[in-house]
Structures are given as C-alpha cells and as structure tokens.
Design a protein around this motif. Structure first.
Motif, PDB file in Angstrom:
ATOM      1  N   LEU A   1       0.802  -1.231   0.000  1.00  0.00           N
ATOM      2  CA  LEU A   1       0.000   0.000   0.000  1.00  0.00           C
ATOM      3  C   LEU A   1       0.840   1.289   0.000  1.00  0.00           C
ATOM      4  O   LEU A   1       0.493   2.245  -0.701  1.00  0.00           O
ATOM      5  CB  LEU A   1      -0.967  -0.001   1.181  1.00  0.00           C
ATOM      6  N   PRO A   2       1.935   1.378   0.777  1.00  0.00           N
ATOM      7  CA  PRO A   2       2.740   2.610   0.712  1.00  0.00           C
ATOM      8  C   PRO A   2       3.277   2.890  -0.687  1.00  0.00           C
ATOM      9  O   PRO A   2       3.297   4.051  -1.136  1.00  0.00           O
ATOM     10  CB  PRO A   2       3.877   2.332   1.707  1.00  0.00           C
TER      11      PRO A   2
ATOM     12  N   ILE B   1      -1.793   9.584  -3.770  1.00  0.00           N
ATOM     13  CA  ILE B   1      -3.105   9.658  -3.126  1.00  0.00           C
ATOM     14  C   ILE B   1      -2.944   9.772  -1.612  1.00  0.00           C
ATOM     15  O   ILE B   1      -1.874   9.539  -1.055  1.00  0.00           O
ATOM     16  CB  ILE B   1      -3.956   8.409  -3.455  1.00  0.00           C
ATOM     17  N   THR B   2      -4.047  10.136  -0.944  1.00  0.00           N
ATOM     18  CA  THR B   2      -4.054  10.304   0.500  1.00  0.00           C
ATOM     19  C   THR B   2      -4.331   8.963   1.191  1.00  0.00           C
ATOM     20  O   THR B   2      -4.673   7.973   0.545  1.00  0.00           O
ATOM     21  CB  THR B   2      -5.135  11.312   0.923  1.00  0.00           C
ATOM     22  N   ASN B   3      -4.218   8.977   2.530  1.00  0.00           N
ATOM     23  CA  ASN B   3      -4.495   7.763   3.299  1.00  0.00           C
ATOM     24  C   ASN B   3      -5.944   7.312   3.134  1.00  0.00           C
ATOM     25  O   ASN B   3      -6.237   6.120   3.046  1.00  0.00           O
ATOM     26  CB  ASN B   3      -4.191   7.995   4.778  1.00  0.00           C
ATOM     27  N   ASP B   4      -6.875   8.283   3.112  1.00  0.00           N
ATOM     28  CA  ASP B   4      -8.290   7.944   2.950  1.00  0.00           C
ATOM     29  C   ASP B   4      -8.546   7.255   1.615  1.00  0.00           C
ATOM     30  O   ASP B   4      -9.336   6.309   1.524  1.00  0.00           O
ATOM     31  CB  ASP B   4      -9.163   9.204   3.050  1.00  0.00           C
ATOM     32  N   GLN B   5      -7.884   7.748   0.567  1.00  0.00           N
ATOM     33  CA  GLN B   5      -8.054   7.131  -0.748  1.00  0.00           C
ATOM     34  C   GLN B   5      -7.419   5.747  -0.790  1.00  0.00           C
ATOM     35  O   GLN B   5      -7.942   4.831  -1.441  1.00  0.00           O
ATOM     36  CB  GLN B   5      -7.429   8.029  -1.822  1.00  0.00           C
ATOM     37  N   THR B   6      -6.327   5.576  -0.067  1.00  0.00           N
ATOM     38  CA  THR B   6      -5.664   4.277  -0.022  1.00  0.00           C
ATOM     39  C   THR B   6      -6.555   3.233   0.632  1.00  0.00           C
ATOM     40  O   THR B   6      -6.587   2.063   0.218  1.00  0.00           O
ATOM     41  CB  THR B   6      -4.333   4.385   0.753  1.00  0.00           C
TER      42      THR B   6
ATOM     43  N   VAL C   1      -6.090   5.624  -9.136  1.00  0.00           N
ATOM     44  CA  VAL C   1      -6.750   4.996  -7.997  1.00  0.00           C
ATOM     45  C   VAL C   1      -8.193   4.631  -8.339  1.00  0.00           C
ATOM     46  O   VAL C   1      -8.724   3.632  -7.836  1.00  0.00           O
ATOM     47  CB  VAL C   1      -6.696   5.928  -6.760  1.00  0.00           C
TER      48      VAL C   1
ATOM     49  N   GLN D   1       0.379   4.042  -2.845  1.00  0.00           N
ATOM     50  CA  GLN D   1       0.038   5.410  -2.476  1.00  0.00           C
ATOM     51  C   GLN D   1       1.008   6.407  -3.114  1.00  0.00           C
ATOM     52  O   GLN D   1       0.598   7.455  -3.639  1.00  0.00           O
ATOM     53  CB  GLN D   1       0.073   5.553  -0.957  1.00  0.00           C
TER      54      GLN D   1
END
Length: 513
Positions: free
Chosen positions: A42-43, A51-56, A107, A46
C-alpha cells in the motif's frame, strides 16, 4: 456436483483424489492470499498514484465490501448456474481483474478492479470447501481437508512475507500478477475434475437482496472508515449506521419464515452452526487483528525493514501448517473436537498477549515466538470448528452454509482490523496525555535525561526531544493494549464452545477458512 461425480469421488477404495485437493487448495489460496498480500504494497501504491491515506483505504475496502456482499449468495448462484460453471467463471473473473489491478494507472481504476476481484473472489472459498466435502468418502475427508486447511490458513499468514518480497525485488504490481499462474493451474485441474450438473431456474428476491447488500455494505463502510472519520462525529458514519440498522432489521423481519428468502435463516436453528459462526467471528478479531497491527508495530515503531517485517510471519506460518495437518489427520479423529477448540483458543489468545508484553528492545525471535504459539492455536481451531459447524448440514445446503460461514469469518477479520486500529489511535492519545502530564521543565528526571545532550527541558530543542520520547513510549503502550485486546477476544470465545453439540461420530472434519 452431480451424483455421478460424488459417487466417483467416494469410490476407488476410498482413495484420496489429490488432483481435486490441489485444485481446490489453489482456488482457495487465490482469495485468502489477496486478503493480506496487498497490505504491504500500500505505501508504494500510495506513492505511485499520489493519493491520500483515505483514498488508499478504498483499495482495501472495495475488495472486502464486494466480497462480503456477494459471498452469502453462493448457494443461490449454485442452484441457478451449477458449481462447475460458477467456480470456473469465478477463477477466470478473479484472474482477469487481478491483471487489470496490476495494469491500473489511477486509484479510480484500481478501486473498480478491486471491486471486480471481490465479486468473483467471493465464491472461491465456499465453493472450494463444498466441492472437497462432497468429493471424498467420510473416512478420507479428514486427510484431504487437512491439506485444504493448510492452504487457506497458512496463505494469509504468509501473505505479508510474499508481498514484501515481491514489492522489494519487483514492483507493487507483482502482488496482483502473482495470482495469474495460480489461477491458470487451478483452472486447468478444476476443469478436468468437475462434471457438469443440472441447474434450476429460480426467482430472485430483489427486495431481500437489496436489504442484505445495504446492511453488509453499510457495516463494512463503518468498519473501514470509522477510525479515520472519528466514528460517529462523521455524518457519513451516522448515515451508514442508520442504514445498517434499518436494512438489517427489515431483512431479518421480512425473511423469517420466507421460503424464497435470499438467505435461509433456518440454518441457524442448528445450534452448532449458529455457535460456530459466533466463534469464527471472534476468532477473526483475534487472528486478523494481531496480523494487521504487527507490521505497523515492527516497521513503524521498532524500525524493522519491510523484508524483516515480512519474515516475522514465516515461523507463524510453519507452526500453523504443522498444527493444521496434525489436527486434521490425527487429533480430530482421536479427541473431542470441542477440547481441541479450547486448546486452540487458549494458544491463540496467549500468543497475542505475549506480544502485548514486549518492549522497544524486542528482537526478531522475541517477536516471532508469540506468533508460533498463535499459529499452533490456529490449526487447532479451524479444523475442529468446521467439523462441528457442518456436522448437521446436508449436502443440499452445503454451498449456502459455506457462504454464510465465509461471510462471518470475513466480517470477523474486518471487525478485528477496525477494532485494533481504533484501539491504537485512542490509547495513543490517552497514554500521551497521561505521560505528558507528569513532565515539567523543572522535572529532575527530564533534566538528567537531557543532560548528556546539553539540552534544557525549557528549550525548544529539549521540549522536542521529550515530546518525541513521550510519543514513542505512548505508541508502545497503545500497541501493547491492542495486542492484549486481540488476546482477550480469543479467550472470550471459550464459553461459545459450551453451545456446540457433542460431535457426531459419523461426521467428518471439514476445514474452512
């Protein structure tokens, strides 16, 4: 599966058909491996998409929501299309969307492809389990199911290790491409093993289906976004909660006694099946909750490289595999499965609590040994629990029961991940405030700690050093609390064992994910 196919499986002097065992294990591995292998990448995803954490989070959420919503419909689709046609379609669909995930350039495309993965992947575990259950004589099912369990239990444990290796030496896209050769091999064997069967044209209860989808999707949305949105402080979470209650209550009240309901509620009249669903829910919290936060603990707090963090799961996976084979082939035929369940829950809970006793000086084996204890508990739990869950379920209801059982396990993992995430975040704030309240610029211990650095607690540099130390200690305490929580979740399932019926001597062990 047709009567001829079942008969064929039961013939041949009770010989185990290892082709079908390997086929269904690989089919199941496709789904369970994907539940943990993507997390490590995931990192990198991202960073690639910016993208942001919420989008991830949506990359994980889209797969889980689609899978949990569709899985209860396994029995319905089997009656409508047949097992052979459905599982072949599911394998091809899952592989196709896996390839598309690896090719994604945004995304939005990734989330859409993950939805496709979840829809097709939802059928793989229930169908694999029911196919294997019907393909073997009772005296050989334990041996076959032990290897099936070996795949479906060890795969998610070793998922982070494989994901770390693929990400480190290739690319994040490789965690999706790895599904393709597995799918091709499983499809080749499955196509040759399964026979065509008659299908039924049945009506669809669209209202019931809509209510079920609304309830499950709302619950999953709350679990995945609740912690990041501050739970009920968010209007989105409030709407999801209202939708969940309204849809769930309407679905249950409307479906009770309804013959063509999308879910057969009469399955829960069997106390063993009902109790097993409760137990697998709690065990999912214990198992997946600890697996989810261990990489965060060792990478984020202890500073382990991604590969070392992945290798921590290897001893746990080996222990789980050994325990699964031993339990399925030997122990479950010699001991009361309920006693094995008790031992499995105690070992799982103890392993998680041992993780909660570690400090910042923990080495590799300090972290790995608790995983070995939990891994042994996993094997002692899954086979006996599934034996008891399905001992009273007839072949005509096996697909639907497997789908419901799979949903409960998935919800347990989602609840576990959400619960430990909330626990770490909330307890971090609590411990930080508690520790910080005892520190002042005139504190003798603080001055003594900063003295070798030639810093004063009243200076900005000194205050920053103290704040960083408090943050580190508060994080350690928060992770310890979360590990303790997963341990307590395992122990809390011990009373459920009392609900389960005494095992039927004629029932065969059935490993389930």
């Amino acid at each position: 599966m047709s009567a001829a196919a079942v008969s064929e499986g039961a013939s041949g002097a009770g010989a185990v058909r290892w082709t079908i065992v390997l086929a269904v294990v690989l089919t199941a591995v496709l789904e369970v491996l994907d539940s943990t292998i993507v997390n490590v990448a995931l990192p990198q995803i991202q960073a690639a998409f910016g993208i942001t954490n919420d989008q991830t989070v949506w990359i994980l959420t889209s797969y889980i929501v689609a899978s949990v919503v569709v899985m209860p419909l396994t029995g319905f689709f089997v009656r409508r299309f047949g097992r052979r046609r459905l599982i072949i379609t599911a394998i091809v669909g899952f592989a196709t969307f896996s390839a598309l995930c690896g090719l994604s350039w945004s995304v939005e495309i990734m989330v859409a492809c993950r939805l496709g993965q979840g829809i097709f992947g939802a059928f793989l575990i229930p169908l694999s389990q029911s196919i294997l259950f019907d393909s073997f004589p009772k005296e050989k099912r334990g041996q076959a199911m032990a290897f099936f369990g070996l795949g479906v239990v060890v795969a998610p444990v070793l998922g982070p290790t494989l994901g770390a290796l693929l990400t480190e030496y290739f690319s994040w896209r490789a965690v999706f491409y790895v599904n393709l050769p597995i799918a091709a091999f499983a499809l080749t064997m499955m196509t040759g093993e399964l026979k065509s069967e008659d299908t039924k044209r049945i009506t669809v209860d669209w209202v019931g289906l809509s209510l079920m989808v609304g309830a499950i999707a709302s619950l999953q949305l709350m679990l995945d976004l609740g912690e990041s949105r501050d739970w009920f402080a968010s209007k989105l979470i409030q709407v999801a909660a209202i939708t969940l209650v309204a849809c769930a209550v309407s679905f249950v009240l409307r479906g009770r006694g309804k013959r063509d309901n999308i879910i057969d509620f009469s399955l829960f009249r069997d106390r063993s099946f009902a109790g097993a669903n409760v137990a697998i829910l709690g065990f999912g919290v214990a198992m997946f909750g600890s697996i989810a936060i261990l990489p965060l603990f060792v990478q984020g707090l202890l500073g382990y490289p991604v590969l070392d963090a992945g290798r921590l799961f290897i001893p746990r996976g080996i222990a789980a595999g050994f325990s699964m084979v031993l339990t399925g082939s030997v122990l479950v035929t010699r001991f009361d499965p309920r006693k094995l369940l008790v031992v499995g829950l105690i070992l799982t809970g103890s392993g998680n609590i041992l993780l909660g006793l570690l400090n910042l000086d923990a080495g590799f084996w300090n972290l790995a040994w608790p995983g070995v204890v939990s891994g042994l508990g996993m094997g002692l739990f899954f086979v006996p629990m599934s034996t008891l869950a399905f001992q009273n379920i007839g072949p005509d209801r096996q697909d639907e029961a497997s789908g419901i059982y799979g949903v409960t396990r998935s919800l347990g993992s989602s609840v576990g991940i959400a619960l430990v995430g909330w626990q770490v975040a909330s307890r971090l704030q609590f411990h930080y405030a508690t520790l910080a309240s005892g520190i002042t610029p005139f504190d003798a211990a603080a001055r003594a700690w900063l003295a070798p650095l030639n810093l004063d607690p009243a200076s900005s540099e000194g205050a920053a050093q103290i704040a960083a130390q408090i943050q580190q200690q508060a994080s350690l305490l928060a992770f310890q609390d979360a590990f303790w929580l997963t341990g307590v979740a395992a122990f809390a399932m011990l009373p459920v064992v009392l609900i389960l019926q005494r095992p039927n001597p004629q029932a065969a062990p059935v490993a389930a994910h």
